[in-house]
Design a protein around this motif. Structure first.
Motif, PDB file in Angstrom:
ATOM      1  N   ALA A  58       0.806  -1.219   0.000  1.00 29.49           N
ATOM      2  CA  ALA A  58       0.000   0.000   0.000  1.00 29.49           C
ATOM      3  C   ALA A  58       0.842   1.274   0.000  1.00 29.49           C
ATOM      4  CB  ALA A  58      -0.911   0.004   1.222  1.00 29.49           C
ATOM      5  N   SER A  59       2.145   1.149   0.212  1.00 26.51           N
ATOM      6  CA  SER A  59       2.996   2.337   0.356  1.00 26.51           C
ATOM      7  C   SER A  59       3.290   3.056  -0.954  1.00 26.51           C
ATOM      8  CB  SER A  59       4.321   1.949   1.016  1.00 26.51           C
ATOM      9  OG  SER A  59       5.123   1.204   0.107  1.00 26.51           O
ATOM     10  N   GLY A 129      11.677   3.644   3.004  1.00 31.24           N
ATOM     11  CA  GLY A 129      12.712   2.857   3.684  1.00 31.24           C
ATOM     12  C   GLY A 129      12.257   2.277   5.011  1.00 31.24           C
ATOM     13  N   GLU A 130      11.459   3.043   5.751  1.00 32.78           N
ATOM     14  CA  GLU A 130      10.984   2.573   7.047  1.00 32.78           C
ATOM     15  C   GLU A 130      10.049   1.371   6.889  1.00 32.78           C
ATOM     16  OE1 GLU A 130       8.288   4.426  10.532  1.00 32.78           O
ATOM     17  OE2 GLU A 130       9.962   5.684   9.863  1.00 32.78           O
ATOM     18  N   LEU A 135       9.411  -4.588   7.172  1.00 37.83           N
ATOM     19  CA  LEU A 135       9.240  -5.890   6.536  1.00 37.83           C
ATOM     20  C   LEU A 135      10.458  -6.774   6.794  1.00 37.83           C
ATOM     21  CD1 LEU A 135       7.720  -7.879   4.701  1.00 37.83           C
ATOM     22  CD2 LEU A 135       8.835  -6.766   2.748  1.00 37.83           C
ATOM     23  N   ALA A 136      11.649  -6.201   6.680  1.00 36.49           N
ATOM     24  CA  ALA A 136      12.878  -6.974   6.910  1.00 36.49           C
ATOM     25  C   ALA A 136      12.906  -7.525   8.334  1.00 36.49           C
ATOM     26  CB  ALA A 136      14.102  -6.111   6.643  1.00 36.49           C
ATOM     27  N   LEU A 190      17.782  -7.783   1.937  1.00 36.36           N
ATOM     28  CA  LEU A 190      16.709  -7.476   2.882  1.00 36.36           C
ATOM     29  C   LEU A 190      17.071  -7.889   4.304  1.00 36.36           C
ATOM     30  CD1 LEU A 190      13.892  -6.154   2.759  1.00 36.36           C
ATOM     31  CD2 LEU A 190      12.933  -8.430   2.800  1.00 36.36           C
ATOM     32  N   GLU A 191      18.299  -8.318   4.509  1.00 39.63           N
ATOM     33  CA  GLU A 191      18.700  -8.680   5.864  1.00 39.63           C
ATOM     34  C   GLU A 191      18.503  -7.466   6.767  1.00 39.63           C
ATOM     35  OE1 GLU A 191      20.727  -9.055   3.187  1.00 39.63           O
ATOM     36  OE2 GLU A 191      20.666 -11.222   2.929  1.00 39.63           O
ATOM     37  N   PRO A 192      17.997  -7.692   7.997  1.00 42.29           N
ATOM     38  CA  PRO A 192      17.757  -6.551   8.873  1.00 42.29           C
ATOM     39  C   PRO A 192      19.053  -5.821   9.197  1.00 42.29           C
ATOM     40  CG  PRO A 192      17.198  -8.618   9.979  1.00 42.29           C
ATOM     41  CD  PRO A 192      17.648  -8.957   8.605  1.00 42.29           C
TER      42      PRO A 192
END
Length: 195
Positions: A58-59, A129-130, A135-136, A190-192
Motif C-alpha cells: 500500500a505504500s 525505507g521505514e 518488513l525486513a 533485505l537482511e535486517p
C-alpha cells in the motif's frame, strides 16, 4: 529370600518406575507446552510479516502490478487464518500444509516483487525505507520463530522416543508434533540492518 524381602524389592522397583514415569510425564508436558507456545509465537510473527507486506504493497514503493500480487498473496495467507486459541495450537500439526503453501507463496511473491539486491537497497534508501525495514525485521523474526518451533518439535520427538516414555505410554493419545516447513528465506539485500 523371604516374602517380606521380595515385597520390599517389588515396592522399590515400583517406586523407581513411578519416579521415572512422573519425571517423564513432567518433561513431556513441558516440551509439549513449548511446542504449542512456539507455534503460537510463529503464527503471530507470520501475521506480523503479512501486515508489513501489506503495508509495503500500500505504500506505493512497488510498481502497481507487484503491489497487487503482494496484496493478493497476503490475503491468501490471511484467509487460511492464524491460530487463535491455545487448543488449536495443541493439535501439534504444525501450521497445516495449506497454510505452509500460502506462506511460502507470500515469500516467493515478495522476493519476486522486491527484485534484485540493488533494487532492495534502493527501496531501503528511498522514502519508503521505514516500511522496507519493518518488513525486513518482521521477516527475520519469522525465520527465527520457525527455527525455534522446529527445535522444540525435535526436542519433543527426542523425549517421546525415550524408553520409559514409550514403556509407560506417557504421551497418551497426543499426536506426534510436526515441524513447520515453509520457504522463509530472506532475499539478498533485505537482511535486517539493526536490532
Amino acid at each position: 529370600m523371604t516374602w517380606s524381602e521380595i515385597a520390599l524389592v517389588a515396592l522399590a522397583v515400583l517406586a523407581v518406575g513411578l519416579v521415572f514415569a512422573w519425571q517423564g510425564a513432567s518433561r513431556l508436558d513441558r516440551v509439549h507446552r513449548k511446542v504449542a507456545a512456539s507455534r503460537i509465537a510463529l503464527d503471530s510473527q507470520l501475521v506480523r510479516r503479512a501486515s508489513a507486506a501489506m503495508e509495503l504493497a500500500a505504500s506505493g514503493a512497488l510498481d502497481p502490478a507487484s503491489a497487487v500480487l503482494v496484496a493478493d498473496a497476503v490475503y491468501t495467507a490471511s484467509d487460511i487464518g492464524p491460530v487463535t486459541s491455545p487448543a488449536a495450537a495443541l493439535k501439534m500439526d504444525g501450521l497445516g500444509a495449506e497454510r505452509e503453501r500460502a506462506e511460502s507463496g507470500l515469500t516467493a511473491t515478495l522476493r519476486e516483487a522486491l527484485g534484485a539486491p540493488e533494487a532492495v537497497r534502493g527501496l531501503r534508501a528511498g522514502p519508503s525505507g521505514e516500511v522496507v525495514e519493518g518488513l525486513a525485521a518482521a521477516w527475520y523474526r519469522v525465520t527465527l520463530a520457525r527455527r525455534f518451533h522446529n527445535e522444540a518439535v525435535a526436542q519433543a520427538r527426542r523425549v517421546r522416543r525415550l524408553w520409559y516414555v514409550r514403556l509407560f505410554h506417557l504421551a497418551g493419545r497426543a499426536p506426534m508434533p510436526r515441524t513447520v516447513e515453509l520457504d522463509d528465506a530472506l532475499p539478498h539485500g533485505l537482511e535486517p540492518s539493526g536490532g
